[in-house]
Design an enzyme around this catalytic site. Sequence first.
Site, PDB file in Angstrom:
ATOM      1  N   THR A   1       0.517  -0.928  -0.246  1.00  0.00           N
ATOM      2  CA  THR A   1       0.470   0.081   0.069  1.00  0.00           C
ATOM      3  C   THR A   1       0.706   1.175   0.020  1.00  0.00           C
ATOM      4  O   THR A   1       2.370   0.709   0.377  1.00  0.00           O
ATOM      5  CB  THR A   1      -1.014   0.023   1.618  1.00  0.00           C
ATOM      6  OG1 THR A   1       0.045  -0.009   2.586  1.00  0.00           O
ATOM      7  CG2 THR A   1      -1.763  -1.058   1.609  1.00  0.00           C
ATOM      8  N   ASP A   2      -0.120   2.162  -0.397  1.00  0.00           N
ATOM      9  CA  ASP A   2       0.836   3.621   0.141  1.00  0.00           C
ATOM     10  C   ASP A   2       0.726   4.208   1.536  1.00  0.00           C
ATOM     11  O   ASP A   2      -0.386   3.113   2.081  1.00  0.00           O
ATOM     12  CB  ASP A   2       0.286   5.132  -1.175  1.00  0.00           C
ATOM     13  CG  ASP A   2       0.926   6.221  -0.886  1.00  0.00           C
ATOM     14  OD1 ASP A   2       2.280   6.078  -0.532  1.00  0.00           O
ATOM     15  OD2 ASP A   2       1.241   7.052  -1.896  1.00  0.00           O
TER      16      ASP A   2
END
Length: 776
Positions: free
Chosen positions: A283-284
């Site tokens: 994920t970011d």
Amino acid sequence: MNKVCLSLCLLVALSFQAIAQDKPQLDKNTNQEVINAMNLEQKARLLVGMGMKIPGMPALAQGGGAQGPVVGSTQDQVPGAAGTTAMFEDLGIPTMVVADGPAGLRIAPRRPADSQTYYATAFPIATMLAASWDTELVYTTGQAMGNEVKEYGVDILLAPGMNIHRNPLGGRNFEYYSEDPLLTGKMAAAMVKGIQSNGVGTSIKHFAANNHETNRNTINVKVSERALREIYLRGFEIAVKEAQPWTVMSSYNKINGVYTSESADLLKKILRQDWGFQGFVMTDWFGGKEPVEQVKAGNDLIMPGTIKQLEAILKASKNKELDEKLLDENVNCMLNIIKKTPAFQKYKYSNKPNLKEHAAVARQAATGGMVLLKNNNQTLPLKPQSIAVFGNYSFALVSGGTGSGDVNEAYTVTLPEGLQNAGFTLDIPLQKTYEQYLAAEKAKQPKREGFIAMFMPPPVIPEMAIDKQLLKNALAGSKVAIITLGRIAGEGGDRKTTDDYYLTAAEKNLIKTVSDAFHKKGKKVIVVLNVGGVIETASWRDMVDGILLAWLPGQEAGNAIADILSGKVNPSGKLPTSFLVKYEDDPAAIGFPGMEYGEAIDMGFQKVRPAEIEYPEGVFVGYRAFDKKQIKPAYEFGYGLSYTSFAYSNLTLSSSNFTSNLAVSVTVKNTGSAAGKEVVQLYLSAPGKTMEKPMSELKGFAKTNLLQPGDSQTLTFELDARALASFDEIRSAWVAEPGKYTAKIGASSRDIKLSSEFTVAQEIVVETVNKALPMK
């Protein structure tokens, strides 16, 4: 008593060692054997990062906002790195260190109780690298960047960024390559290969349609399947298939109602099944909403990791809401990459990369990407002479953007320094006046530290007013005037039209005042654009004699600009993104950056609102849109001048009938008086009978060698069926329609030199893919 304690400690240590020896080891056993030896907590622990800590960051943000407090801190490994993964010594699984970013490694330059410095090289921004249209140069830049990653003890660089320049106000456009997916994909593939040649990894980002920063954590992007496949996903597809990045970073936004990090359509059907991606997805930072859905979707690593996320995964697994087999699949993806890392190889990093050598690479990359927009009456190049330098940014050049795209470099060469290094004489009183003004203005600003300094662009200092006497003195002692205009943008916000895309009143006045005075004396005026993205030029370009687009050129900024101005290097950059006459000409301006609704959500360091944005233009983005609407840009996609001239000839197609492949060759000759390089661009026009097609689309490009006057080079491009195809949503297939196609060779998207037709006799279904991400 001490002897007894010592004996007990030794016994415990030996016991743990014996236990570890009985367990499978990642360097000796198969992934499956290691996974079988892991308990549920260990599996979940590996899939959730170890947290992060940024000095000055609000506590709520460090806790992941609504996602809960972070698990730990990464600072014990490599200070300033963005995150780490869990380590299991008993299984031979080391921790991985990941760090930003797209323009060079971002780590802390200084460490407590340590006199050594840990600076990294600030390379040119991604847009500038794309402006070089030179994959070999980008590969070389990646090699240097990757070496610093390895020698500073980092395993994966969170780069390159490769979202499309859909709108010129995108706050992180500088981190991304282009408005065109082919140029984006080829540049990213070259960068990935260069970085990973060092045995370290990359994370191509932000996957996908992360084309704006406003409300980036909540915004829902409504976009057609065709536009996704042809524009917003195509660059990622090229990078994955040609370079196999170790990781892909999912983006913050939703696509057609689903967070990208929770979308099995995106991460499994498209990325893994359609494209054959072999790495893991992360994920970011604090991206997405539901960690259990992220695991199900194939988002293998949740970063930077919070306690709440870990607990949610464990609870769902124990309650059988989350099949443990899914955890095993994600862990397996992680282990495949962990085994490639320097940490796993027990590489003894030096903390001493060759920064001097890499600065030279940065300088070369910067000169390769500068674009000469205007050069009336051969104003440039300049011979060594006296120069009056105007504009705040001449004395404080911006090397790169803010946020994760920033780098902690040792220095940035100013324009006066670069010009003096190149043998020019400067107006010292004028320079001192600027330096005193800037120092006084900076002293008035609040001190910037930690999180604020990292992510928020510094306050803009108003352009210094030039009094009559100062201008009179400069005019008397100088033969040429150079004005630098600057812009800086970064993570967390988009640009504005007022006083950003358009010049400020003070900037316009500076250009007019200096130009009027110097032109009355028959002297030339040159503007240097130290910007990360597009600005308006049409209203003032006729006032000056030359315009050099220097972008954000990294730490060797002043030297690289002087190399071009002096003619030491002949400019060969071409625009990777269109410069419009006015912002409103862009169809993507409508509705940007989205419509807000609902209550504000506190993310700790900023408040966001639920938002939605539509992409009604479909595949007609950038030059595709301007061609369709017959809008004349100020400077079109692919445009750029040189100090020499080139002639195109001998366009040859290998056949007039396309079956599966077609070769297109052309000869380019340097017809001028200076050595130079030319970027040759291949565009294709399709019949457009079964579905609407752009008038022209970039299908290939190449940069010549450095051609001496009179020298020629023949370049050959290969067209396959996929290059002819468009995405048919109904059939979920790439289809090349029958009919006449035109291959066009140009010096830009609108400067077409030669063209030739060929025919596709019958429809070609090139590839059928998964049905995914339908609009809702």
